[in-house]
Design a protein around this motif. Structure first.
Motif, PDB file in Angstrom:
ATOM      1  N   GLU A   3       0.685  -0.803  -0.026  1.00  0.00           N
ATOM      2  CA  GLU A   3      -0.026   0.182   0.258  1.00  0.00           C
ATOM      3  C   GLU A   3       0.622   1.427   0.034  1.00  0.00           C
ATOM      4  O   GLU A   3       2.070   1.436   0.337  1.00  0.00           O
ATOM      5  CB  GLU A   3      -1.251  -0.196   1.094  1.00  0.00           C
ATOM      6  CG  GLU A   3      -0.188  -0.281   1.824  1.00  0.00           C
ATOM      7  CD  GLU A   3      -1.455  -0.330   3.416  1.00  0.00           C
ATOM      8  OE1 GLU A   3      -2.611   0.605   3.495  1.00  0.00           O
ATOM      9  OE2 GLU A   3      -0.607  -0.485   4.788  1.00  0.00           O
ATOM     10  N   GLY A 112       7.259  -5.793  -9.171  1.00  0.00           N
ATOM     11  CA  GLY A 112       6.590  -4.935  -9.746  1.00  0.00           C
ATOM     12  C   GLY A 112       5.729  -3.863  -9.103  1.00  0.00           C
ATOM     13  O   GLY A 112       4.233  -2.940  -9.356  1.00  0.00           O
ATOM     14  N   LEU A 113       6.729  -3.785  -8.155  1.00  0.00           N
ATOM     15  CA  LEU A 113       5.716  -2.505  -6.741  1.00  0.00           C
ATOM     16  C   LEU A 113       5.843  -0.986  -7.789  1.00  0.00           C
ATOM     17  O   LEU A 113       5.551  -0.531  -7.470  1.00  0.00           O
ATOM     18  CB  LEU A 113       6.993  -2.767  -5.868  1.00  0.00           C
ATOM     19  CG  LEU A 113       7.023  -3.974  -5.065  1.00  0.00           C
ATOM     20  CD1 LEU A 113       7.798  -3.776  -3.510  1.00  0.00           C
ATOM     21  CD2 LEU A 113       5.056  -3.932  -4.103  1.00  0.00           C
ATOM     22  N   THR A 115       5.759   0.317 -10.736  1.00  0.00           N
ATOM     23  CA  THR A 115       4.824   0.495 -12.257  1.00  0.00           C
ATOM     24  C   THR A 115       3.587   0.393 -10.808  1.00  0.00           C
ATOM     25  O   THR A 115       2.877   0.868 -11.011  1.00  0.00           O
ATOM     26  CB  THR A 115       4.513  -1.809 -12.658  1.00  0.00           C
ATOM     27  OG1 THR A 115       6.239  -1.402 -13.466  1.00  0.00           O
ATOM     28  CG2 THR A 115       3.714  -1.457 -14.081  1.00  0.00           C
ATOM     29  N   TRP A 116       3.650  -0.664 -10.373  1.00  0.00           N
ATOM     30  CA  TRP A 116       1.991  -0.801  -9.434  1.00  0.00           C
ATOM     31  C   TRP A 116       1.979   1.276  -8.710  1.00  0.00           C
ATOM     32  O   TRP A 116       1.096   1.385  -8.670  1.00  0.00           O
ATOM     33  CB  TRP A 116       1.757  -1.513  -8.491  1.00  0.00           C
ATOM     34  CG  TRP A 116       0.968  -1.616  -7.452  1.00  0.00           C
ATOM     35  CD1 TRP A 116      -0.277  -1.433  -7.273  1.00  0.00           C
ATOM     36  CD2 TRP A 116       1.230  -0.717  -5.816  1.00  0.00           C
ATOM     37  NE1 TRP A 116      -1.332  -0.589  -6.036  1.00  0.00           N
ATOM     38  CE2 TRP A 116      -0.410  -0.667  -5.396  1.00  0.00           C
ATOM     39  CE3 TRP A 116       2.222  -0.187  -5.053  1.00  0.00           C
ATOM     40  CZ2 TRP A 116      -0.138  -0.291  -3.801  1.00  0.00           C
ATOM     41  CZ3 TRP A 116       1.829   0.116  -4.038  1.00  0.00           C
ATOM     42  CH2 TRP A 116       0.615   0.263  -3.251  1.00  0.00           C
ATOM     43  N   GLY A 119       1.437   3.825 -11.548  1.00  0.00           N
ATOM     44  CA  GLY A 119      -0.492   3.906 -11.675  1.00  0.00           C
ATOM     45  C   GLY A 119      -0.454   4.539 -10.788  1.00  0.00           C
ATOM     46  O   GLY A 119      -1.687   4.730 -11.494  1.00  0.00           O
ATOM     47  N   GLU A 120      -0.714   4.310  -9.115  1.00  0.00           N
ATOM     48  CA  GLU A 120      -1.498   4.504  -8.298  1.00  0.00           C
ATOM     49  C   GLU A 120      -1.021   5.973  -8.195  1.00  0.00           C
ATOM     50  O   GLU A 120      -2.340   6.908  -7.714  1.00  0.00           O
ATOM     51  CB  GLU A 120      -1.059   3.340  -6.918  1.00  0.00           C
ATOM     52  CG  GLU A 120      -1.455   2.421  -6.906  1.00  0.00           C
ATOM     53  CD  GLU A 120      -2.995   2.693  -6.665  1.00  0.00           C
ATOM     54  OE1 GLU A 120      -3.711   2.999  -5.753  1.00  0.00           O
ATOM     55  OE2 GLU A 120      -3.508   1.676  -7.126  1.00  0.00           O
ATOM     56  N   THR A 147       8.693   0.284 -16.435  1.00  0.00           N
ATOM     57  CA  THR A 147       8.093   0.373 -15.540  1.00  0.00           C
ATOM     58  C   THR A 147       7.288   1.410 -15.867  1.00  0.00           C
ATOM     59  O   THR A 147       6.228   1.433 -15.861  1.00  0.00           O
ATOM     60  CB  THR A 147       8.962   0.873 -14.039  1.00  0.00           C
ATOM     61  OG1 THR A 147       9.269  -0.288 -13.587  1.00  0.00           O
ATOM     62  CG2 THR A 147       7.747   1.554 -12.887  1.00  0.00           C
ATOM     63  N   SER A 150       5.057   0.968 -19.203  1.00  0.00           N
ATOM     64  CA  SER A 150       4.258  -0.081 -18.382  1.00  0.00           C
ATOM     65  C   SER A 150       2.752   1.129 -18.088  1.00  0.00           C
ATOM     66  O   SER A 150       1.932   0.552 -17.894  1.00  0.00           O
ATOM     67  CB  SER A 150       4.448  -1.216 -17.549  1.00  0.00           C
ATOM     68  OG  SER A 150       5.302  -1.696 -17.801  1.00  0.00           O
ATOM     69  N   ASN A 151       3.175   1.888 -17.960  1.00  0.00           N
ATOM     70  CA  ASN A 151       1.957   2.583 -16.928  1.00  0.00           C
ATOM     71  C   ASN A 151       1.771   4.388 -17.934  1.00  0.00           C
ATOM     72  O   ASN A 151       1.068   5.048 -18.216  1.00  0.00           O
ATOM     73  CB  ASN A 151       2.539   3.657 -15.834  1.00  0.00           C
ATOM     74  CG  ASN A 151       2.376   2.796 -14.800  1.00  0.00           C
ATOM     75  OD1 ASN A 151       0.563   2.827 -14.109  1.00  0.00           O
ATOM     76  ND2 ASN A 151       3.478   2.723 -13.936  1.00  0.00           N
TER      77      ASN A 151
END
Length: 176
Positions: A3, A112-113, A115-116, A119-120, A147, A150-151
């Motif tokens: 998170e 993948g942190l 990339t995630w 995106g967030e 990364t 990917s976004n």
């Protein structure tokens, strides 16, 4: 599950462990300056407070800085990395730094942190009304380039900057 949270003194010990993994390397997106004293609880608390104040648009930003929102990537009580969103670009950020910086501690990479988290963070950029964001990386940093792509990142150019060669990607932000 990872998170994004607001920086907190509660994670001081985990943050110190992560800093040791970086072995002196710059931590993009952390807001950490070379002269920040973060070893002591008081020094760490002062630094965290400074990070939180940078998002406060009711006060002027520090000299040479822009307002920025800092978030930490965590799982439970484990600090995994940092990401920031600079609310606007000054000359340096337009040339080399971009709107968003991020770093993942070495032991948490390849999950993948980044990339995630990127995106967030784009959701926050949309809420701030930014039509697009600039994200940069070293031309040799293929994981970071992936990364960004990917976004939705589109390479504008690779240029020589005050921090060395820099790949500059723009990510358009639709309002949906």
């Amino acid at each position: 599950m990872p998170e994004l949270i607001t920086p907190t003194t509660r994670l001081h010990a985990s943050w110190l462990e992560a800093r040791a993994e970086f072995d002196g390397a710059h931590q993009d997106g952390s807001g950490l300056a070379p002269d920040d004293e973060t070893d002591s609880p008081a020094g760490f608390a002062a630094w965290v407070d400074r990070l939180l104040r940078r998002a406060d648009t009711s006060v002027p930003p520090e000299e040479g800085r822009v307002h920025a929102t800092h978030r930490w990537i965590v799982e439970g009580d484990t600090y995994l990395g940092a990401i920031d969103l600079r609310h606007e670009l000054n000359d340096f950020l337009l040339e080399a730094g971009g709107h968003i910086g991020y770093s993942i501690r070495p032991s948490a990479r390849r999950r993948g942190l980044a990339t995630w988290a990127l995106g967030e963070n784009l959701h926050l950029a949309r809420r701030l009304g930014l039509p697009r964001v600039l994200v940069t990386c070293d031309p040799g940093n293929e994981p970071s380039a992936r990364t960004i792509r990917s976004n939705g990142g589109v390479l504008e150019d690779v240029r020589e900057t005050v921090i060395g060669p820099t790949s500059r990607y723009w990510i358009g932000l639709s309002r949906s």
